[in-house]
Scaffold this active site. Structure first.
Site, PDB file in Angstrom:
ATOM      1  N   PHE A  16       7.726   2.175  -2.207  1.00  0.00           N
ATOM      2  CA  PHE A  16       8.752   2.347  -1.114  1.00  0.00           C
ATOM      3  C   PHE A  16       9.266   4.017  -1.328  1.00  0.00           C
ATOM      4  CE2 PHE A  16       9.020  -2.211  -2.073  1.00  0.00           C
ATOM      5  CZ  PHE A  16       8.781  -2.745  -0.682  1.00  0.00           C
ATOM      6  N   HIS A  43      10.823  -9.196   3.634  1.00  0.00           N
ATOM      7  CA  HIS A  43      10.425  -7.454   3.511  1.00  0.00           C
ATOM      8  C   HIS A  43      11.381  -6.694   4.118  1.00  0.00           C
ATOM      9  CE1 HIS A  43       7.849  -3.816   3.953  1.00  0.00           C
ATOM     10  NE2 HIS A  43       7.112  -4.269   2.915  1.00  0.00           N
ATOM     11  N   TYR A  58       2.302   4.763   1.392  1.00  0.00           N
ATOM     12  CA  TYR A  58       2.654   5.241   2.763  1.00  0.00           C
ATOM     13  C   TYR A  58       1.145   6.102   3.034  1.00  0.00           C
ATOM     14  CZ  TYR A  58       7.581   4.155   2.190  1.00  0.00           C
ATOM     15  OH  TYR A  58       8.581   3.771   2.108  1.00  0.00           O
ATOM     16  N   ASP A 117       0.878  -1.269   0.063  1.00  0.00           N
ATOM     17  CA  ASP A 117       0.005   0.038   0.054  1.00  0.00           C
ATOM     18  C   ASP A 117       0.857   1.352  -0.030  1.00  0.00           C
ATOM     19  OD1 ASP A 117      -2.041  -1.500   0.354  1.00  0.00           O
ATOM     20  OD2 ASP A 117      -2.211  -1.288   2.504  1.00  0.00           O
TER      21      ASP A 117
END
Length: 282
Positions: free
Chosen positions: A134, A243, A123, A121
């Site tokens: 990212f 992750h 931020y 998703d």
């Protein structure tokens, strides 16, 4: 049935690679970029809005509209468009801003994509999300997951110099598609726009790229991204790891050297390597 391609870093065992999303969410006092659980979504429900669908589709960059033409006519798209349009009328902010919803697609046309890095998703805090997985808007400082990515980049390619911002636009402009599975989120509520149709849209991006391109490199960090492996044809290169969220990164992200492995895969195909050095000023 699609088979797993050349996996350069093995898919992580549940005890190591799939660090509990709940624990990661509590690490360092923030959940803003923690790994989330794998979601199984039912078909989206709710009112369809043809006008909203037309408006949302118009924001998809033209080359991608051609590439993904069938998505516009599928039942989920007007329902997704209605949900997003309604969310943007409410007091709570929706990120990224409307004109940055499809930044990942704007910066990497279908014909230019060489590498796909999958996120979850956007931020959900102000002045962060701008449509690239990212990445955060300059001059915003890198959030914890991005700090982990930069730490691994310097360990993998020591010649890269650190930067103070978190904008990954320079990577995207080289054909690195930095795609979140869900393209919008309500402020302060991670996962709030999940299971409303975005996953269907972005799955179509992945699957159509896989079908029409030859030997792309897919970078799948964490169990959520790795759940997309069945969408990817066996001829492509798949690089996996934990992750980069703070807690998970200690259990299978650091030391995996994904950046040099991406370039090795590209060079093996006689393609240009990615210049992972970010500019001091984006």
């Amino acid at each position: 049935m699609k088979l797993l391609a050349w996996v350069m870093v093995s898919v992580l065992a549940s005890a190591a690679g799939c660090a509990a999303p709940e624990a990661a969410a509590n690490d360092v006092g923030t959940a803003e970029d923690a790994e989330q659980e794998i979601r199984t979504c039912a078909p989206p429900t709710g009112a369809a809005d043809p006008a909203a669908a037309t408006a949302l589709w118009a924001r998809v960059p033209r080359p991608w509209r051609t590439f993904l033409g069938a998505e516009r006519t599928k039942d989920y798209f007007p329902t997704l468009a209605a949900f997003v349009a309604d969310a943007r009328t409410k007091p709570a902010a929706v990120f990224p801003p409307e004109d940055e919803t499809f930044t990942a697609l704007e910066l990497a046309a279908p014909s230019d994509v060489q590498v796909v890095i999958l996120g979850q998703d956007p931020y959900f805090n102000p002045n962060q999300a701008h449509g690239l997985a990212f990445s955060v808007k300059a001059p915003t400082a890198p959030p914890p997951s991005l700090q982990s990515i930069f730490k691994e980049l310097r360990g993998d390619l020591p010649e890269t110099k650190p930067v103070t911002h978190g904008s990954l636009v320079a990577w995207a402009k080289q054909g690195v598609l930095m795609l979140n599975a869900v393209l919008t989120v309500e402020e302060g509520k991670p996962g709030s726009h999940a299971c409303h149709g975005w996953e269907t849209f972005t799955d179509a991006v992945i699957e159509t790229l896989s079908a029409r391109h030859d030997k792309l490199v897919f970078v799948l960090w964490g169990s959520y991204a790795q759940s997309k492996i069945p969408l990817i044809d066996a001829r492509h290169v798949i690089i996996t790891g934990a992750h980069p969220s703070p807690r998970a990164a200690r259990h299978g992200f650091f030391g995996t050297r994904p950046f040099s492995k991406v370039n090795a895969a590209l060079l093996a195909q006689h393609k240009a390597a990615i210049d992972w050095q970010l500019p001091a000023t984006p």
